[in-house]
Scaffold this active site. Structure first.
Site, PDB file in Angstrom:
ATOM      1  N   GLY A 108       0.938  -1.168   0.002  1.00  0.00           N
ATOM      2  CA  GLY A 108      -0.023  -0.038   0.122  1.00  0.00           C
ATOM      3  C   GLY A 108       0.720   1.419   0.075  1.00  0.00           C
ATOM      4  N   GLY A 130       0.614  -5.362   0.535  1.00  0.00           N
ATOM      5  CA  GLY A 130      -0.715  -5.470  -0.249  1.00  0.00           C
ATOM      6  C   GLY A 130      -0.476  -6.160  -1.524  1.00  0.00           C
ATOM      7  N   GLU A 189       5.768  -6.035   7.713  1.00  0.00           N
ATOM      8  CA  GLU A 189       5.134  -4.776   8.550  1.00  0.00           C
ATOM      9  C   GLU A 189       5.686  -4.580   9.797  1.00  0.00           C
ATOM     10  OE1 GLU A 189       2.456  -6.014   5.082  1.00  0.00           O
ATOM     11  OE2 GLU A 189       3.606  -7.103   6.695  1.00  0.00           O
ATOM     12  N   ASP A 196      -1.038  -7.740   7.298  1.00  0.00           N
ATOM     13  CA  ASP A 196      -2.669  -7.663   7.179  1.00  0.00           C
ATOM     14  C   ASP A 196      -3.091  -8.191   5.811  1.00  0.00           C
ATOM     15  OD1 ASP A 196      -1.311  -5.705   5.358  1.00  0.00           O
ATOM     16  OD2 ASP A 196      -3.449  -4.349   5.751  1.00  0.00           O
TER      17      ASP A 196
END
Length: 365
Positions: free
Chosen positions: A76, A124, A147, A155
């Site tokens: 992202g 992502g 992350e 995620d």
């Protein structure tokens, strides 16, 4: 990453190029200067196209690829997330809500979804590829969920995928953020097939004319050797510990240089993110379908958006690039169970609610 041009007319400034050719539909992430990082409009555009193609009898397979030569997708847009977190905004929560819905859509997609995971595939990027039914890696693939290094937690269904990896391999990758190549991605269940990068243009082109299985038979090869299989003994022993502190202690005591290096890596990450990640992985194993794990990840991500470490981690790694984050708390032993539990607290009216399919629809290719 393929350089063949879409066959129909496009605005070359679009961040997602969408076109169909023959029996296939193509999605090309088109932000090569940003390593194809996902924005909110890109997520919505991909969802729109997939939804339309699901009911289009002319489309028999979907192909996802990245523009440029560096990778499919680096994740992202974390600069935007940093600004949102720093100013107390809510735009990131809206982005994640739609992104996680897209991840679930890809996982349940009723047609072959062929993800070309060439080059860098992180965060992502894993979410829009590793939930697909046909996941292709190359000798250039570097797949990671990094992350914890920015004070965040895996995620996009990453905790679901890593919780399913053999033994404790997923725990090792989640806590350290270490990237893996093709063979190790295959071993961990993050990919299905190895194809040399030089063959990707032909593979993508041939999918317009032939069924997926026939095209794969022409191009799939054995992946070059990886490193995780030989490390299973110490990884499975060390990461099976109940706490992050005990994991580090076991890594230090293993007498293996790679284990010592993993301990060094792990202790440089956000202590809070490491502990929350460990808890998220272990909860994911008990939650069941992907949708339930994504709902949990949404709670965790929203809590991280309000945390000190996410702002500080992105500042240190991306904004100022001093590589010297000042985590708070600064050590694993200072992160309490209550600190961790806060990340899993219900969001009440703001919960993400996804409907899990009663059973996965069989995808035939």
């Amino acid at each position: 990453m393929t350089n063949d041009k879409p066959v129909d007319h496009h605005d070359t400034h679009e961040d997602v190029l969408v076109h169909t050719e023959g029996r296939a539909a193509y999605l090309t992430l088109n932000r090569p200067k940003a390593l194809n990082a996902l924005s909110h409009p890109m997520v919505l555009r991909i969802e729109e196209a997939l939804t339309a193609w699901a009911d289009d009898p002319a489309v028999e397979a979907v192909v996802l690829r990245g523009a440029g030569e560096r990778g499919l997708c680096a994740g992202g847009d974390i600069r935007a997330i940093h600004e949102d977190a720093r100013t107390g905004g809510t735009a990131s929560a809206g982005f994640w809500r739609d992104e996680y819905r897209l991840n679930a859509l890809i996982a349940r997609y009723p047609k072959p979804y062929v993800a070309l995971m060439d080059g860098i595939v992180m965060g992502g990027g894993v979410g829009v590829s590793a939930h697909g039914s046909v996941r292709v890696v190359t000798e250039r693939s570097r797949v990671a969920m990094p992350e914890t290094g920015i004070g965040f937690v895996p995620d996009v269904g990453g905790t679901y995928l890593l919780a399913l990896a053999p033994g404790e391999l997923g725990t090792h990758l989640a806590l350290t953020g270490a990237p893996v190549g093709a063979a190790d991605a295959l071993l961990c269940g993050l990919a299905d097939h190895f194809v040399p990068s030089s063959a990707l243009p032909a593979l993508a082109r041939e999918l317009a004319a032939d069924p997926v299985h026939a095209v794969l038979e022409r191009h799939v090869e054995e992946a070059p050797a990886g490193s995780l299989a030989a490390a299973r003994e110490w990884i499975d022993h060390c990461y099976a510990a109940d706490t992050a502190e005990e994991i580090v202690a076991r890594l230090r005591a293993a007498g293996v240089p790679a284990a010592e290096a993993a301990a060094d890596t792990l202790t440089a990450k956000s202590p809070t993110a490491v502990k929350v990640t460990l808890a998220a992985l272990r909860r994911a194993r008990r939650l069941g379908p992907l949708e339930k794990v994504l709902e949990q990840e949404y709670r965790v991500s929203c809590a991280a958006l309000r945390s000190h470490d996410l702002v500080e981690g992105i500042r240190a790694q991306v904004i100022d690039k001093d590589r010297d984050p000042r985590w708070a708390p600064g050590a694993l032993e200072d992160v309490t169970p209550a600190d961790v539990d806060r990340y899993f607290a219900p969001l009440d009216a703001h919960e993400l609610r996804l409907v899990a399919a009663a059973s996965s629809q069989e995808v035939v290719w």
